[in-house]
Structure formats: C-alpha cells, structure tokens
Design a protein around this motif. Structure first.
Motif, PDB file in Angstrom:
ATOM      1  N   ASP A 137       0.768  -1.126   0.089  1.00 27.87           N
ATOM      2  CA  ASP A 137      -0.106  -0.035   0.118  1.00 27.87           C
ATOM      3  C   ASP A 137       0.911   1.201  -0.104  1.00 27.87           C
ATOM      4  OD1 ASP A 137      -1.965   1.708   0.154  1.00 27.87           O
ATOM      5  OD2 ASP A 137      -3.037   1.060   2.229  1.00 27.87           O
ATOM      6  N   VAL A 138       1.496   1.466  -1.152  1.00 25.48           N
ATOM      7  CA  VAL A 138       2.577   2.586  -1.352  1.00 25.48           C
ATOM      8  C   VAL A 138       1.966   3.605  -2.143  1.00 25.48           C
ATOM      9  CG1 VAL A 138       4.334   1.232  -0.807  1.00 25.48           C
ATOM     10  CG2 VAL A 138       3.500   1.443  -3.196  1.00 25.48           C
ATOM     11  N   GLY A 139       0.666   3.881  -2.411  1.00 24.93           N
ATOM     12  CA  GLY A 139       0.124   4.982  -3.423  1.00 24.93           C
ATOM     13  C   GLY A 139       0.221   6.248  -2.513  1.00 24.93           C
ATOM     14  N   GLY A 140       0.900   7.106  -3.192  1.00 26.73           N
ATOM     15  CA  GLY A 140       1.185   8.541  -2.603  1.00 26.73           C
ATOM     16  C   GLY A 140       2.432   8.441  -2.032  1.00 26.73           C
ATOM     17  N   MET A 141       3.135   7.578  -1.584  1.00 28.40           N
ATOM     18  CA  MET A 141       4.543   7.603  -0.925  1.00 28.40           C
ATOM     19  C   MET A 141       5.581   8.252  -1.811  1.00 28.40           C
ATOM     20  SD  MET A 141       4.427   4.185   1.240  1.00 28.40           S
ATOM     21  CE  MET A 141       6.360   4.508   1.833  1.00 28.40           C
ATOM     22  N   GLN A 142       6.377   8.798  -1.304  1.00 32.67           N
ATOM     23  CA  GLN A 142       7.561   9.248  -1.980  1.00 32.67           C
ATOM     24  C   GLN A 142       8.962   8.341  -2.185  1.00 32.67           C
ATOM     25  OE1 GLN A 142       7.700  12.718  -3.332  1.00 32.67           O
ATOM     26  NE2 GLN A 142       5.444  13.269  -2.399  1.00 32.67           N
ATOM     27  N   GLY A 143       9.683   8.725  -2.968  1.00 36.47           N
ATOM     28  CA  GLY A 143      10.918   8.041  -3.002  1.00 36.47           C
ATOM     29  C   GLY A 143      11.143   6.829  -3.953  1.00 36.47           C
ATOM     30  N   PHE A 144      10.074   6.334  -4.675  1.00 41.21           N
ATOM     31  CA  PHE A 144      10.211   5.117  -5.358  1.00 41.21           C
ATOM     32  C   PHE A 144      10.591   5.590  -6.632  1.00 41.21           C
ATOM     33  CE2 PHE A 144       7.633   3.379  -1.981  1.00 41.21           C
ATOM     34  CZ  PHE A 144       8.159   2.173  -1.697  1.00 41.21           C
ATOM     35  N   GLY A 145      10.752   6.782  -7.158  1.00 39.41           N
ATOM     36  CA  GLY A 145      11.013   7.091  -8.217  1.00 39.41           C
ATOM     37  C   GLY A 145       9.898   7.131  -9.381  1.00 39.41           C
ATOM     38  N   ALA A 146      10.405   7.515 -10.540  1.00 41.26           N
ATOM     39  CA  ALA A 146       9.086   7.777 -11.496  1.00 41.26           C
ATOM     40  C   ALA A 146       8.669   6.440 -12.102  1.00 41.26           C
ATOM     41  CB  ALA A 146       9.491   8.596 -12.854  1.00 41.26           C
ATOM     42  N   LEU A 147       7.349   6.297 -12.402  1.00 39.15           N
ATOM     43  CA  LEU A 147       6.694   5.287 -12.677  1.00 39.15           C
ATOM     44  C   LEU A 147       7.064   4.961 -14.225  1.00 39.15           C
ATOM     45  CD1 LEU A 147       2.929   5.466 -11.591  1.00 39.15           C
ATOM     46  CD2 LEU A 147       4.695   4.058 -10.897  1.00 39.15           C
ATOM     47  N   ASP A 148       7.601   3.492 -14.359  1.00 39.05           N
ATOM     48  CA  ASP A 148       7.848   3.370 -15.788  1.00 39.05           C
ATOM     49  C   ASP A 148       6.715   3.034 -16.853  1.00 39.05           C
ATOM     50  OD1 ASP A 148       9.051   1.986 -18.255  1.00 39.05           O
ATOM     51  OD2 ASP A 148       9.895   0.212 -17.297  1.00 39.05           O
ATOM     52  N   THR A 149       6.330   4.047 -17.577  1.00 34.45           N
ATOM     53  CA  THR A 149       5.248   3.871 -18.247  1.00 34.45           C
ATOM     54  C   THR A 149       5.433   3.524 -19.976  1.00 34.45           C
ATOM     55  OG1 THR A 149       5.289   6.373 -18.712  1.00 34.45           O
ATOM     56  CG2 THR A 149       4.007   5.421 -17.018  1.00 34.45           C
ATOM     57  N   SER A 150       6.515   2.820 -20.016  1.00 41.96           N
ATOM     58  CA  SER A 150       7.106   2.624 -21.419  1.00 41.96           C
ATOM     59  C   SER A 150       6.079   1.257 -21.815  1.00 41.96           C
ATOM     60  CB  SER A 150       8.423   2.017 -21.457  1.00 41.96           C
ATOM     61  OG  SER A 150       8.603   1.023 -20.543  1.00 41.96           O
ATOM     62  N   ASP A 151       5.976   1.346 -23.172  1.00 40.87           N
ATOM     63  CA  ASP A 151       5.106   0.356 -23.797  1.00 40.87           C
ATOM     64  C   ASP A 151       5.840  -0.743 -23.712  1.00 40.87           C
ATOM     65  OD1 ASP A 151       2.661  -0.641 -24.924  1.00 40.87           O
ATOM     66  OD2 ASP A 151       3.066   0.420 -26.914  1.00 40.87           O
ATOM     67  N   ASP A 152       5.646  -1.854 -22.716  1.00 40.57           N
ATOM     68  CA  ASP A 152       5.871  -3.260 -22.840  1.00 40.57           C
ATOM     69  C   ASP A 152       4.846  -4.230 -23.299  1.00 40.57           C
ATOM     70  OD1 ASP A 152       7.079  -5.567 -22.286  1.00 40.57           O
ATOM     71  OD2 ASP A 152       7.647  -5.181 -20.139  1.00 40.57           O
ATOM     72  N   THR A 153       4.715  -4.602 -24.436  1.00 41.37           N
ATOM     73  CA  THR A 153       3.709  -5.432 -24.806  1.00 41.37           C
ATOM     74  C   THR A 153       3.720  -7.043 -24.616  1.00 41.37           C
ATOM     75  OG1 THR A 153       4.614  -5.727 -26.942  1.00 41.37           O
ATOM     76  CG2 THR A 153       3.036  -3.954 -26.685  1.00 41.37           C
ATOM     77  N   GLU A 154       5.146  -7.320 -24.078  1.00 45.88           N
ATOM     78  CA  GLU A 154       5.240  -8.685 -23.624  1.00 45.88           C
ATOM     79  C   GLU A 154       4.608  -9.152 -22.394  1.00 45.88           C
ATOM     80  OE1 GLU A 154       6.741 -11.364 -25.494  1.00 45.88           O
ATOM     81  OE2 GLU A 154       7.286  -9.807 -26.915  1.00 45.88           O
ATOM     82  N   PRO A 155       3.576 -10.099 -22.435  1.00 45.48           N
ATOM     83  CA  PRO A 155       2.910 -10.493 -21.124  1.00 45.48           C
ATOM     84  C   PRO A 155       3.797 -11.061 -20.196  1.00 45.48           C
ATOM     85  CG  PRO A 155       2.116 -11.858 -22.962  1.00 45.48           C
ATOM     86  CD  PRO A 155       2.912 -10.744 -23.764  1.00 45.48           C
ATOM     87  N   PHE A 156       4.900 -11.816 -20.632  1.00 42.65           N
ATOM     88  CA  PHE A 156       5.625 -12.683 -19.827  1.00 42.65           C
ATOM     89  C   PHE A 156       7.033 -12.666 -20.375  1.00 42.65           C
ATOM     90  CE2 PHE A 156       1.500 -14.884 -20.122  1.00 42.65           C
ATOM     91  CZ  PHE A 156       1.148 -14.717 -18.891  1.00 42.65           C
ATOM     92  N   HIS A 157       7.884 -12.667 -19.406  1.00 41.56           N
ATOM     93  CA  HIS A 157       9.439 -12.596 -19.879  1.00 41.56           C
ATOM     94  C   HIS A 157      10.033 -14.066 -19.506  1.00 41.56           C
ATOM     95  CE1 HIS A 157       7.876  -8.409 -19.437  1.00 41.56           C
ATOM     96  NE2 HIS A 157       8.607  -8.219 -20.506  1.00 41.56           N
ATOM     97  N   ALA A 158       9.592 -14.896 -18.991  1.00 41.30           N
ATOM     98  CA  ALA A 158      10.073 -15.922 -19.127  1.00 41.30           C
ATOM     99  C   ALA A 158       8.828 -17.178 -18.980  1.00 41.30           C
ATOM    100  CB  ALA A 158      10.767 -16.300 -17.645  1.00 41.30           C
ATOM    101  N   ASP A 159       9.123 -18.436 -19.378  1.00 39.19           N
ATOM    102  CA  ASP A 159       8.020 -19.549 -19.429  1.00 39.19           C
ATOM    103  C   ASP A 159       7.475 -19.884 -17.952  1.00 39.19           C
ATOM    104  OD1 ASP A 159       8.343 -19.975 -22.162  1.00 39.19           O
ATOM    105  OD2 ASP A 159       9.508 -21.605 -22.023  1.00 39.19           O
ATOM    106  N   TRP A 160       8.311 -19.669 -17.092  1.00 37.64           N
ATOM    107  CA  TRP A 160       7.786 -19.702 -15.730  1.00 37.64           C
ATOM    108  C   TRP A 160       6.572 -18.896 -15.509  1.00 37.64           C
ATOM    109  CZ3 TRP A 160       7.847 -16.527 -11.583  1.00 37.64           C
ATOM    110  CH2 TRP A 160       8.856 -15.560 -11.695  1.00 37.64           C
ATOM    111  N   GLU A 161       6.773 -17.643 -15.840  1.00 42.45           N
ATOM    112  CA  GLU A 161       5.896 -16.831 -15.380  1.00 42.45           C
ATOM    113  C   GLU A 161       4.492 -16.971 -16.119  1.00 42.45           C
ATOM    114  OE1 GLU A 161       8.797 -12.901 -15.026  1.00 42.45           O
ATOM    115  OE2 GLU A 161       7.239 -13.093 -16.768  1.00 42.45           O
ATOM    116  N   ALA A 162       4.462 -17.488 -17.203  1.00 47.73           N
ATOM    117  CA  ALA A 162       3.214 -17.851 -17.881  1.00 47.73           C
ATOM    118  C   ALA A 162       2.588 -19.076 -17.106  1.00 47.73           C
ATOM    119  CB  ALA A 162       3.538 -18.059 -19.471  1.00 47.73           C
TER     120      ALA A 162
END
Lengths: 93, 95
Positions: free
Chosen positions: A6-31
């Motif tokens: 529950d970190v909504g609104g907290m400072q210090g985590f840096g900018a959100l990464d909003t880059s367009d990552d279209t890959e749903p999984f990055h390894a077979d185990w994740e799927a």
C-alpha cells in the motif's frame, strides 16, 4: 495495519515506468504461474481476494525484492499450504 | 438493498486499518470526496479475502477526490472505486 503493497502517494520510489511493454511474460515460468493461479481460482481452491491478501502479507523486504510473478508464486504456495492442498515442506523438496 | 449514496453526494471515507486485505488505500482513508456514479454490486473484498463465503454484496461507487484533499497539494483529481462500507455521510457527526 498498513501493508508493504500500500504505497500509493508515497515518495521516494522514483518515476513510474510507463514504457509500452507489450510482452505479457518474460520467461516461461511466469506464464505457468499465471495459468496455475487462474486454474486454482477457477476450481475454487481460493478466491481472488484471498490471493491478493496472500501477496500483501509477504515479508516486506522479500516483497520489495521480488518480481511481480515471484510475488504471485509466493501467494500460490502460501495458499496451497493454508488450504491443506500440499504442505510447504513438500513444495520445498 | 437500496443504494445509500446518490451521484453528487458528499462522502467521507472510513479511517479503518484492517488486519486483512482491503481496497481502500491508506492515502484515501478519512478523506472527503464526491460520489460520481454507482459501478455495480460486488461481494465485499475485505470479507471475501478472509476465505469467508458470507461477504455482503454491496454497491461500489466511483468517488472523486481532490488531490489537495488526499495529499495537501496538486490541482488534479483522483477517482477511486469504493465499496459502500468504506463510505460515511460526513453530516452524520461522527469522525
């Protein structure tokens, strides 16, 4: 009891990464983790709210160090153990 | 069960800090907002997350908050989907 997720609104985590990552999984185990959780919810072993609760109760330092699907896998293990489907000791073998 | 709040109603969120899953984020507790519209009925996640099958089915409302109310600064607004149990009438007097 404020939880580590529950970190909504907290400072210090840096900018959100909003880059367009279209890959749903990055390894077979994740799927596989994704599919396993879907099957367990569909079969009624636990519900989605119990799953979210299990993610949120990870030990905070472990939560912050874990990737998204590592948190999912932790929650699946926690709930399978809690529901008596398998024992944590069996999973660790 | 009829909806307790109409669009445009002023509401105050609960100050609860439960020992289980909730969908009322910490930054939005005890804050004033305005109901935008009802979003449909769903079992209360706080109860369902405890593995209970007696969760009340409540209206979920889109509620609009000024950033200044949530964080003390900012000119934008934030809209959250919140279960009826999380909302109080600020005129009720209790705080």
């Amino acid at each position: 009891m404020a939880r580590i997720n529950d970190v909504g609104g907290m400072q210090g985590f840096g900018a959100l990464d909003t880059s367009d990552d279209t890959e749903p999984f990055h390894a077979d185990w994740e799927a596989r983790v994704f599919a396993l959780n879907s099957a367990l919810v569909r079969e009624g072993v636990y519900n989605l709210d119990e799953f979210r609760d299990a993610v949120e109760t990870m030990e905070p330092s472990a939560y912050l160090a874990a990737s998204y699907y590592e948190r999912w896998f932790h929650a699946i293990r926690t709930l399978l153990d809690r529901k008596g489907v398998v024992a944590m000791a069996e999973l660790d073998d | 069960m009829t909806d307790r709040f109409r669009p445009g109603a002023r509401v105050r969120t609960a100050r609860h800090d439960p020992p289980h899953h909730t969908r009322l984020p910490r930054y939005a507790r005890g804050k004033h907002g305005v109901v935008v519209e009802p979003e449909g009925r769903h079992p209360l996640a706080d109860v369902r997350s405890q593995g209970r099958d007696d969760a009340p089915v409540e209206q979920v409302y889109a509620v609009r908050f000024a950033a200044r109310e949530l964080w003390g600064e900012g000119d934008h607004h934030v809209v959250l989907d919140l279960w009826e149990s999380y909302l109080e009438n600020p005129e009720d007097g209790t705080s």
